[in-house]
Design an enzyme around this catalytic site. Structure first.
Site, PDB file in Angstrom:
ATOM      1  N   ASP A 130       0.786  -1.242   0.000  1.00 28.33           N
ATOM      2  CA  ASP A 130       0.000   0.000   0.000  1.00 28.33           C
ATOM      3  C   ASP A 130       0.822   1.299   0.000  1.00 28.33           C
ATOM      4  O   ASP A 130       1.753   1.430   0.802  1.00 28.33           O
ATOM      5  CB  ASP A 130      -0.883   0.083   1.247  1.00 28.33           C
ATOM      6  N   ASP A 173       0.464  -4.470  18.014  1.00 28.51           N
ATOM      7  CA  ASP A 173       1.063  -4.456  19.358  1.00 28.51           C
ATOM      8  C   ASP A 173       1.546  -5.851  19.766  1.00 28.51           C
ATOM      9  O   ASP A 173       1.423  -6.809  18.987  1.00 28.51           O
ATOM     10  CB  ASP A 173       0.070  -3.797  20.341  1.00 28.51           C
TER      11      ASP A 173
HETATM   12  N1  DQQ Z   1      -2.085  -3.741   3.980  1.00 32.94           N
HETATM   13  C1  DQQ Z   1      -3.501  -3.924   3.979  1.00 32.94           C
HETATM   14  C2  DQQ Z   1      -3.940  -3.007   5.085  1.00 32.94           C
HETATM   15  C3  DQQ Z   1      -2.879  -3.164   6.091  1.00 32.94           C
HETATM   16  C4  DQQ Z   1      -1.646  -3.286   5.277  1.00 32.94           C
HETATM   17  C5  DQQ Z   1      -4.128  -3.599   2.659  1.00 32.94           C
HETATM   18  C6  DQQ Z   1      -0.633  -4.267   5.820  1.00 32.94           C
HETATM   19  O1  DQQ Z   1      -5.211  -3.316   5.585  1.00 32.94           O
HETATM   20  O2  DQQ Z   1      -2.799  -2.065   6.983  1.00 32.94           O
HETATM   21  O3  DQQ Z   1      -3.369  -4.084   1.584  1.00 32.94           O
HETATM   22  O4  DQQ Z   1       0.511  -4.306   5.019  1.00 32.94           O
END
Ligand code: DQQ
Length: 570
Positions: free
Chosen positions: A59, A138
């Site tokens: 992301d 956490d």
């Molecule tokens: N990637 C997801 C999110 C999360 C992140 C979406 C974890 O929900 O925070 O691709 O790498």
């Protein structure tokens, strides 16, 4: 990342004022968490789509402009080509095209994020200070929301970030009934005229997707609202929500806190269950703090999408320097994990897109940022001509493996269009049934990109026109079925219905081709489809580009194609 005086300054300026068990939704490949040495020949690395030199990315996080410099943060595994060990990697740019890497901005360092720094957003405070809200994992693997601020505001690169000693600021408890494994990805916060900040966090209750709303007067003490900003049944976990205003009858973007009669609001969610995103356009009632999609907007997986291909976990930000709203998104691989490990990397980002509300008010329009055109090199232009049914024409003279292509089709004999069966309501299914090799009346016509010399491999991006009950219906497809001789790849076909009336307008298609990416914009950005492909023959200078028409009827077309230069990516 120790607590510093910057934190105290922030506090001084700003402070006026039984947990559910985790079910892991993110697969951890423990045995693969080693930095792989990438194989030598890398035909699938991109030349102008953002990616770091190696390893896993997903992301885009917290994009922003600060003192004229664009900042991109992104989910990154410093230790391998699969998801895990997640930090916020950081790059900056003056043009959103060429990027300079920096050290990760945030990484696990305090109990509230010791098991990972997951996605989040930047909010620009009224006096210009950027603040991150992000999800930390956490010690109990619970998802909680944290805050970080820049250590040194006079560093334009904002290289160091300081986490709040008060983290986590929002956490699941037995009292608030939040599911600790489904509570993540805070949006940019927005400030109401009542002096209260609001933010939403993605979640779910049973199978209902939720945008949990929190409010705060001081950005530190956040109180959960009794009701979500919005929710929708049977959509599952909402990841990476994004909530922002768009102007009515203007392409200009506005700050996330703008409200009033001249704006509509957009809520986008990324569906963990299907890995699709959808958005609705609607009205935000600040008094009640609820968002209601407009009548006719589809509030489910079959709703409107930014992109009908591979595109996920997207996020917008307001570019105050150019008054536009910019959309960033992650393009996942379509290859096997084994192939990703072999090449030593996984994931790229789409070309940033400017996004605005269509004049119909019923959908958004997206277009690659203007700056990308700086990479255009040699141009080949084919003036208006007829492309006979059942023919194809090679567009030579550009680097077909790394190109920007615009083609426009004019159709005169619309009555020859095939009839649309009323049961054909799913464009992706229709594109799978009627791929590029299935002859029609008007169409399929479009582009064959990343094609090998003998057409053993190609990706087809095309249109097909149908006669519906009271209007013509245009289908846009991206057909990957012949994209590679390697059958380990996901070659699903993608499709979208395009809201263009072919009796009034030409059908335009723009494809940004970049080695293993085909990012296509139909109808001047009314429908977008991004595909990942891995040709084995059509690589480097062995890739070709064609215009094709596999319908029975002739069409007219013009083409402009540019070789694309390499961007500075790392
Ligand atoms: N990637 C997801 C999110 C999360 C992140 C979406 C974890 O929900 O925070 O691709 O790498």
């Amino acid at each position: 990342m120790a607590i510093s005086s910057a934190w105290l300054v922030f506090c001084f300026l700003f402070l006026r004022h039984a947990v559910v068990e985790l079910e892991a939704s993110h697969h951890v490949y423990r045995n693969l968490q080693v930095s792989s040495s990438p194989s030598e020949h890398q035909p699938y690395r991109t030349s102008y789509h953002f990616q770091p030199p190696q390893n896993w990315i997903n992301d885009p996080n917290g994009p922003m402009i600060y003192r004229g410099l664009y900042h991109l943060f992104y989910q990154y595994n410093p230790k391998g080509a699969v998801w895990g060990n997640i930090v916020w990697a950081h790059s900056t740019s003056t043009d959103l095209v060429n990027w300079t890497p920096h050290e990760p901005a945030i990484y696990p360092s305090q109990p509230s994020d010791i098991n990972g720094c997951w996605s989040g957003s930047t909010t620009i405070l009224p006096w210009g200070t950027p603040v991150f809200l992000y999800t930390g994992i956490d010690p109990q693997n619970h998802q909680v929301q944290n805050l970080a601020i820049p250590k040194n505001l006079s560093d334009p690169y904002l290289r160091e970030w300081v986490k709040s000693p008060k983290n986590p600021l929002m956490a699941p408890t037995s009292a608030n009934q939040i599911n600790s494994s489904s509570f993540r990805d805070p949006t940019s916060a927005w400030l109401g005229p009542d002096g209260t900040w609001r933010v939403i966090i993605g979640s779910k209750r049973h199978t209902r997707g939720l945008a949990i709303l929190y409010r705060s007067k001081d950005f530190i003490r956040w109180v959960k609202s009794q009701h979500p900003l919005h929710s929708a049944k049977d959509t599952g976990m909402w990841e990476c929500p994004d909530f922002f205003p768009v102007m009515v009858n203007s392409k200009l973007g506005v700050d996330t806190s703008i409200m009033g009669p001249d704006v509509k609001h957009v809520l986008k969610v990324s569906l963990d269950d299907t890995k699709h995103e959808y958005y609705t356009i609607g009205t935000y009632n600040l008094g009640k703090d609820i968002y209601v999609p407009d009548k006719g907007q589809v509030d489910s997986d079959s709703g409107l999408r930014y992109d009908y291909g591979k595109y996920y976990a997207s996020k917008t930000f307001f570019d105050s320097a150019k008054n536009r709203r910019i959309l960033l998104g992650w393009i996942n691989e379509s290859s096997s994990v084994a192939d990703d490990i072999k090449k030593g990397w996984s994931g790229v980002h789409a070309i940033p897109r400017t996004l605005w509300l269509d004049t119909s008010g019923k959908q958004l329009v997206q277009w690659p940022i203007r700056e990308i055109e700086k990479l255009r090199g040699h141009e080949v232009h084919l003036p208006k001509q007829v492309l006979e049914g059942g023919s194809a024409l090679e567009v030579s003279g550009v680097t077909a493996v790394q190109a920007d292509v615009e083609v426009s089709f004019g159709i005169s004999e619309l009555e020859k269009a095939e009839m649309l069966n009323p049961s054909w309501t799913n464009p992706q299914v229709l594109c799978s049934k009627k791929g590029a090799s299935v002859k029609g009346g008007l169409g399929p016509f479009g582009l064959l990109v990343l094609a090998s010399k003998g057409l053993q491999e190609y990706t087809a991006v095309f249109f097909r026109i149908f006669k519906g009950q009271d209007k013509y219906v245009v289908l846009m497809c991206s057909d990957q079925s012949r994209s590679s001789l390697n059958n380990d790849n996901d070659k699903t076909n993608y499709g979208a219905f395009l809201e263009v009336d072919p009796s009034r307008e030409k059908l335009s298609l723009r494809s940004l081709i970049d080695h293993s990416i085909v990012e296509s914009f139909g109808g001047k950005g009314k429908a977008c489809i991004t595909a990942r492909v891995y040709p084995t023959l059509a690589i480097d200078d062995k890739a070709h580009l064609h215009v094709f028409n596999n319908g029975t009827e002739n069409v007219q077309f013009t083409v402009s194609a540019w070789s694309m230069k390499k961007a500075h990516l790392s």
